[in-house]
Design a protein around this motif. Structure first.
Motif, PDB file in Angstrom:
ATOM      1  N   VAL A   7       0.863  -1.182   0.000  1.00  0.00           N
ATOM      2  CA  VAL A   7       0.000   0.000   0.000  1.00  0.00           C
ATOM      3  C   VAL A   7       0.900   1.232   0.000  1.00  0.00           C
ATOM      4  O   VAL A   7       1.739   1.395   0.886  1.00  0.00           O
ATOM      5  CB  VAL A   7      -0.946  -0.003   1.216  1.00  0.00           C
ATOM      6  CG1 VAL A   7      -1.743   1.283   1.280  1.00  0.00           C
ATOM      7  CG2 VAL A   7      -1.867  -1.217   1.156  1.00  0.00           C
ATOM      8  N   VAL A  13      -5.301   3.151   1.138  1.00  0.00           N
ATOM      9  CA  VAL A  13      -5.743   2.869   2.506  1.00  0.00           C
ATOM     10  C   VAL A  13      -7.262   2.923   2.560  1.00  0.00           C
ATOM     11  O   VAL A  13      -7.912   2.026   3.104  1.00  0.00           O
ATOM     12  CB  VAL A  13      -5.127   3.866   3.524  1.00  0.00           C
ATOM     13  CG1 VAL A  13      -5.764   3.708   4.901  1.00  0.00           C
ATOM     14  CG2 VAL A  13      -3.622   3.711   3.601  1.00  0.00           C
ATOM     15  N   ILE A  24      -2.807  -2.607   6.951  1.00  0.00           N
ATOM     16  CA  ILE A  24      -2.098  -1.983   5.839  1.00  0.00           C
ATOM     17  C   ILE A  24      -0.615  -2.309   5.982  1.00  0.00           C
ATOM     18  O   ILE A  24       0.002  -2.015   7.006  1.00  0.00           O
ATOM     19  CB  ILE A  24      -2.301  -0.451   5.844  1.00  0.00           C
ATOM     20  CG1 ILE A  24      -3.782  -0.097   5.662  1.00  0.00           C
ATOM     21  CG2 ILE A  24      -1.424   0.216   4.792  1.00  0.00           C
ATOM     22  CD1 ILE A  24      -4.379  -0.513   4.339  1.00  0.00           C
ATOM     23  N   SER A  37      -3.893   5.209   8.030  1.00  0.00           N
ATOM     24  CA  SER A  37      -4.232   3.887   8.563  1.00  0.00           C
ATOM     25  C   SER A  37      -4.609   3.986  10.035  1.00  0.00           C
ATOM     26  O   SER A  37      -5.623   3.440  10.471  1.00  0.00           O
ATOM     27  CB  SER A  37      -3.048   2.926   8.389  1.00  0.00           C
ATOM     28  OG  SER A  37      -2.661   2.823   7.044  1.00  0.00           O
TER      29      SER A  37
END
Length: 142
Positions: A7, A13, A24, A37
């Motif tokens: 990511v 996210v 994540i 996150s």
């Protein structure tokens, strides 16, 4: 727990959160991705190589840190980072980990490991992946 790896953006996210993901994993210490996150209540596992990156990731809200790529680092590096990072911050070597190399990492303070192609590669059978998984579990037990 369901999440996504590699990511790289705040938008990713949000995409993971929207579909119910709660974790994540990033190859880098992008503080915007980490903060997004954390603000979403998700587990954030960013990749770090240096104490500077580690401290920035912690400040941004990282849940734990992956030392990535571990094959470009060493257990001595992990041990040195453990000496300065908060004691409750988990460090997980990722990249190049094999059952026969886990011992020195554990002795240096690894809280666990991230596994990739050492566990699974396209084309492996379920039995082959199972055998690889059992080798990792056995290495952890010893």
């Amino acid at each position: 727990m369901i999440g996504a790896g590699t990511v790289l953006t705040e938008g990713q996210v949000e995409q993971v959160r929207t579909v119910g993901g709660t974790m994540i994993i990033s190859p880098n210490a992008n503080t915007r991705v980490i903060a997004a996150s954390a603000e979403a209540g998700m587990v954030s596992l960013p990749g770090v190589v240096t104490p500077t990156e580690a401290f920035a990731a912690i400040e941004a809200g990282a849940t734990a840190l992956k030392l990535f790529p571990a094959e470009g680092s060493s257990p001595a590096t992990l041990k040195a980072m453990r000496a300065v990072l908060p004691k409750d911050m988990r460090l997980l070597p990722v990249g190049g980990i094999a059952p026969d190399t886990m011992g020195p990492w554990r002795e240096a303070g690894a809280a666990g490991f991230g596994l990739g192609s050492a566990l699974y590669k396209p084309g492996l059978t379920a039995a082959e992946v199972g055998a690889r998984a059992r080798a990792f579990v056995s290495a952890l037990a010893s």
